[in-house]
Design a protein around this motif. Structure first.
Motif, PDB file in Angstrom:
ATOM      1  N   TYR A 198      40.076 -87.931 -33.356  1.00 29.08           N
ATOM      2  CA  TYR A 198      41.461 -88.351 -33.165  1.00 29.08           C
ATOM      3  C   TYR A 198      41.697 -88.826 -31.729  1.00 29.08           C
ATOM      4  O   TYR A 198      42.375 -89.836 -31.490  1.00 29.08           O
ATOM      5  N   HIS A 199      41.171 -88.082 -30.774  1.00 30.07           N
ATOM      6  CA  HIS A 199      41.371 -88.465 -29.372  1.00 30.07           C
ATOM      7  C   HIS A 199      40.775 -89.844 -29.093  1.00 30.07           C
ATOM      8  O   HIS A 199      41.392 -90.673 -28.409  1.00 30.07           O
ATOM      9  N   GLU A 200      39.581 -90.103 -29.629  1.00 34.25           N
ATOM     10  CA  GLU A 200      38.923 -91.385 -29.378  1.00 34.25           C
ATOM     11  C   GLU A 200      39.590 -92.518 -30.137  1.00 34.25           C
ATOM     12  O   GLU A 200      39.708 -93.642 -29.623  1.00 34.25           O
ATOM     13  N   ALA A 201      40.050 -92.227 -31.361  1.00 31.49           N
ATOM     14  CA  ALA A 201      40.599 -93.289 -32.208  1.00 31.49           C
ATOM     15  C   ALA A 201      42.061 -93.592 -31.924  1.00 31.49           C
ATOM     16  O   ALA A 201      42.528 -94.695 -32.233  1.00 31.49           O
ATOM     17  N   LEU A 202      42.782 -92.624 -31.340  1.00 32.94           N
ATOM     18  CA  LEU A 202      44.219 -92.808 -31.127  1.00 32.94           C
ATOM     19  C   LEU A 202      44.616 -92.737 -29.653  1.00 32.94           C
ATOM     20  O   LEU A 202      45.775 -92.997 -29.312  1.00 32.94           O
ATOM     21  N   GLY A 203      43.678 -92.385 -28.796  1.00 36.02           N
ATOM     22  CA  GLY A 203      44.011 -92.153 -27.398  1.00 36.02           C
ATOM     23  C   GLY A 203      44.486 -93.390 -26.655  1.00 36.02           C
ATOM     24  O   GLY A 203      45.112 -93.273 -25.594  1.00 36.02           O
ATOM     25  N   ASP A 204      44.210 -94.587 -27.184  1.00 36.66           N
ATOM     26  CA  ASP A 204      44.634 -95.808 -26.506  1.00 36.66           C
ATOM     27  C   ASP A 204      46.047 -96.233 -26.879  1.00 36.66           C
ATOM     28  O   ASP A 204      46.586 -97.169 -26.294  1.00 36.66           O
ATOM     29  N   LEU A 205      46.653 -95.553 -27.854  1.00 33.62           N
ATOM     30  CA  LEU A 205      47.980 -95.956 -28.309  1.00 33.62           C
ATOM     31  C   LEU A 205      49.045 -95.490 -27.324  1.00 33.62           C
ATOM     32  O   LEU A 205      49.119 -94.297 -27.004  1.00 33.62           O
ATOM     33  N   PRO A 206      49.894 -96.395 -26.853  1.00 37.31           N
ATOM     34  CA  PRO A 206      50.970 -95.972 -25.952  1.00 37.31           C
ATOM     35  C   PRO A 206      51.952 -95.067 -26.698  1.00 37.31           C
ATOM     36  O   PRO A 206      52.262 -95.281 -27.867  1.00 37.31           O
ATOM     37  N   GLY A 207      52.414 -94.035 -25.997  1.00 38.88           N
ATOM     38  CA  GLY A 207      53.425 -93.159 -26.584  1.00 38.88           C
ATOM     39  C   GLY A 207      52.889 -91.960 -27.322  1.00 38.88           C
ATOM     40  O   GLY A 207      53.669 -91.127 -27.784  1.00 38.88           O
ATOM     41  N   LEU A 208      51.569 -91.826 -27.461  1.00 42.45           N
ATOM     42  CA  LEU A 208      50.970 -90.647 -28.081  1.00 42.45           C
ATOM     43  C   LEU A 208      50.251 -89.846 -27.003  1.00 42.45           C
ATOM     44  O   LEU A 208      49.387 -90.374 -26.296  1.00 42.45           O
ATOM     45  N   THR A 209      50.590 -88.557 -26.893  1.00 42.18           N
ATOM     46  CA  THR A 209      49.981 -87.675 -25.898  1.00 42.18           C
ATOM     47  C   THR A 209      49.517 -86.408 -26.583  1.00 42.18           C
ATOM     48  O   THR A 209      50.321 -85.683 -27.180  1.00 42.18           O
ATOM     49  N   PHE A 210      48.234 -86.125 -26.536  1.00 45.74           N
ATOM     50  CA  PHE A 210      47.692 -84.944 -27.199  1.00 45.74           C
ATOM     51  C   PHE A 210      48.016 -83.682 -26.413  1.00 45.74           C
ATOM     52  O   PHE A 210      48.214 -83.721 -25.198  1.00 45.74           O
ATOM     53  N   MET A 211      48.062 -82.563 -27.110  1.00 46.89           N
ATOM     54  CA  MET A 211      48.270 -81.269 -26.471  1.00 46.89           C
ATOM     55  C   MET A 211      47.224 -81.075 -25.384  1.00 46.89           C
ATOM     56  O   MET A 211      46.025 -81.232 -25.631  1.00 46.89           O
ATOM     57  N   PRO A 212      47.642 -80.729 -24.157  1.00 49.20           N
ATOM     58  CA  PRO A 212      46.673 -80.561 -23.076  1.00 49.20           C
ATOM     59  C   PRO A 212      45.724 -79.391 -23.350  1.00 49.20           C
ATOM     60  O   PRO A 212      46.106 -78.398 -23.965  1.00 49.20           O
ATOM     61  N   VAL A 213      44.500 -79.538 -22.882  1.00 50.10           N
ATOM     62  CA  VAL A 213      43.531 -78.447 -22.930  1.00 50.10           C
ATOM     63  C   VAL A 213      43.513 -77.793 -21.557  1.00 50.10           C
ATOM     64  O   VAL A 213      43.160 -78.426 -20.558  1.00 50.10           O
ATOM     65  N   ALA A 214      43.925 -76.535 -21.503  1.00 55.20           N
ATOM     66  CA  ALA A 214      44.001 -75.828 -20.226  1.00 55.20           C
ATOM     67  C   ALA A 214      42.601 -75.625 -19.659  1.00 55.20           C
ATOM     68  O   ALA A 214      41.648 -75.360 -20.412  1.00 55.20           O
ATOM     69  N   PRO A 215      42.426 -75.705 -18.333  1.00 56.90           N
ATOM     70  CA  PRO A 215      41.090 -75.599 -17.733  1.00 56.90           C
ATOM     71  C   PRO A 215      40.509 -74.194 -17.792  1.00 56.90           C
ATOM     72  O   PRO A 215      39.321 -74.018 -17.520  1.00 56.90           O
ATOM     73  N   TYR A 216      41.336 -73.198 -18.138  1.00 57.39           N
ATOM     74  CA  TYR A 216      40.866 -71.815 -18.070  1.00 57.39           C
ATOM     75  C   TYR A 216      40.165 -71.322 -19.333  1.00 57.39           C
ATOM     76  O   TYR A 216      39.697 -70.189 -19.373  1.00 57.39           O
ATOM     77  N   GLY A 217      40.101 -72.147 -20.370  1.00 51.97           N
ATOM     78  CA  GLY A 217      39.521 -71.610 -21.599  1.00 51.97           C
ATOM     79  C   GLY A 217      39.010 -72.676 -22.543  1.00 51.97           C
ATOM     80  O   GLY A 217      38.992 -73.866 -22.228  1.00 51.97           O
ATOM     81  N   SER A 218      38.608 -72.222 -23.714  1.00 53.35           N
ATOM     82  CA  SER A 218      38.097 -73.104 -24.752  1.00 53.35           C
ATOM     83  C   SER A 218      38.864 -72.835 -26.038  1.00 53.35           C
ATOM     84  O   SER A 218      38.820 -71.711 -26.563  1.00 53.35           O
ATOM     85  N   PRO A 219      39.603 -73.816 -26.573  1.00 54.40           N
ATOM     86  CA  PRO A 219      40.354 -73.605 -27.814  1.00 54.40           C
ATOM     87  C   PRO A 219      39.437 -73.635 -29.027  1.00 54.40           C
ATOM     88  O   PRO A 219      38.283 -74.080 -28.950  1.00 54.40           O
ATOM     89  N   ASN A 220      39.966 -73.185 -30.169  1.00 51.54           N
ATOM     90  CA  ASN A 220      39.193 -73.289 -31.409  1.00 51.54           C
ATOM     91  C   ASN A 220      39.586 -74.520 -32.213  1.00 51.54           C
ATOM     92  O   ASN A 220      39.080 -74.716 -33.311  1.00 51.54           O
ATOM     93  N   TRP A 221      40.546 -75.317 -31.679  1.00 54.92           N
ATOM     94  CA  TRP A 221      40.993 -76.561 -32.317  1.00 54.92           C
ATOM     95  C   TRP A 221      41.526 -76.315 -33.721  1.00 54.92           C
ATOM     96  O   TRP A 221      41.285 -77.101 -34.621  1.00 54.92           O
TER      97      TRP A 221
END
Length: 374
Positions: free
Chosen positions: A266-289
């Protein structure tokens, strides 16, 4: 409409779980006691790195018992993130206590540690500290636990970790579910692993585990007749469902890897679209997505969040708005709220895309095509 429906986060079960379930059935251990229940608790406790695990009927039941073990009583207050599912706040209300809602930080969408520290300091000054603080690991990403624990320890207030969505995530290398007095997991059908329902209380504190196990079995005293000295609950998980959970735990790593792959797609396929911002990944950990979530800026994207939801629905794709904050829910309208602008904006613009671990390449392509349409 000819395409099959794509669900947000459906159960992902295999022959592994089927074999364990049938073996438990054939053994006649079908009640809320048995070898699979014991083994499931041991597996999850080892996975999370805690001493005790109590398998229960739901994550909400685990939250309820964690609050009981923390000493929450009628008339108390409990600090709770506003941006969460209702179960977090409902468990507080079960005990006759009142949630005090706190806003999120835009850097992680989790509760703002500074607001927690400020609220504890202010309440300490009046001699009316909350009985507990609940932190929620939002969409599978851990809250920022070091400042939260520092603030709670400073005032002697227990912290409870609602890790319902976060099994397999980590904070500074330590697994989700292992922070504070007790951690809570959910095994609902849409979670990272499922038992078709169910949950678990995790703790290093033997007293907390003993209390939870006792109350979850109707608080029956260990005597030959039925003796009850306090009110208990029918909260234990069945051995059959625990057998399913054992199989799910075996597959946890591969299911997290599949969700991570979907998020990357999703990040690669939609990341170029203006107006869409994905939930930030905090630097302190690793999410399970658990869920891939984003914000929609209507002016830049050309459609608002609800229009995008409708577009996905027309393609037979299930997506969901981000959680509606608790301070905006009618049932909690009389509760105290600190801040609110961040969580209100997350709800207004937030959207969760299909993220199940069984999504196919074709499923992901359909989602991306629908989002990019127009």
């Amino acid at each position: 409409m000819t395409d099959t429906r794509i669900f947000l986060s459906p159960p992902d079960v295999s022959d592994v779980e089927r074999k364990l379930l049938l073996a438990a059935f054939d053994s006649n251990w079908v009640a809320p006691v048995g070898p699979d229940l014991d083994a499931f608790e041991t597996q999850v406790a080892e996975l999370v790195g805690v001493r005790h695990a109590v398998a229960l009927a739901s994550g909400t039941a685990a939250l309820h018992l964690a609050l009981v073990a923390a000493g929450v009583r009628r008339g108390d207050t409990v600090l709770v993130p506003s941006f969460t599912f209702a179960a977090t706040a409902n468990a507080v209300m079960y005990l006759g206590a009142r949630p005090v809602f706190l806003d999120s930080t835009p850097q992680s969408w989790n509760v703002d540690p500074d607001l927690v520290a400020q609220e504890l300091r202010a309440r300490a000054g009046t001699g009316r500290l909350p009985r507990a603080v609940i932190a929620v690991d939002m969409y599978g990403q851990c809250a920022d636990y070091q400042p939260l624990l520092d603030a709670c320890d400073r005032y002697g207030v227990p912290l409870i970790e609602d890790a319902a969505e976060a099994l397999g995530a980590s904070y500074r290398g330590k697994p989700a579910g292992s922070f504070g007095l007790a951690g809570v997991l959910s095994f609902n059908g849409n979670k990272i692993i499922t038992t078709g329902g169910g949950g678990m209380l995790l703790t290093d504190d033997r007293r907390v585990a003993t209390t939870a196990r006792h109350l979850a079995t109707q608080a029956r005293e260990p005597v030959a007749h039925y003796e009850h000295r306090v009110v208990g609950y029918n909260y234990r998980l069945s051995n059959l469902l625990a057998a399913v959970g054992r199989g799910q735990v075996q597959r946890l790593a591969e299911m997290i890897a599949a969700r991570r792959q979907t998020a990357r797609y999703y990040h690669e396929a939609l990341g170029d679209l203006p107006g869409l911002t994905f939930m930030p990944v905090a630097p302190y950990g690793s999410p399970n997505w658990w869920l891939t979530s984003l914000l929609v800026d209507a002016r830049k994207f050309g459609a608002d969040r609800d229009q995008l939801l409708a577009r996905l629905a027309r393609h037979n794709i299930e997506a969901r708005p981000a959680w509606k904050p608790m301070h905006l829910q009618p049932v909690f309208q009389d509760c105290v709220m600190r801040g609110g602008e961040v969580s209100a904006d997350l709800f207004r613009r937030g959207l969760c895309l299909p993220s199940g671990s069984a999504l196919t390449e074709r499923d992901r392509e359909r989602v991306v095509t629908a989002v990019r349409e127009g």
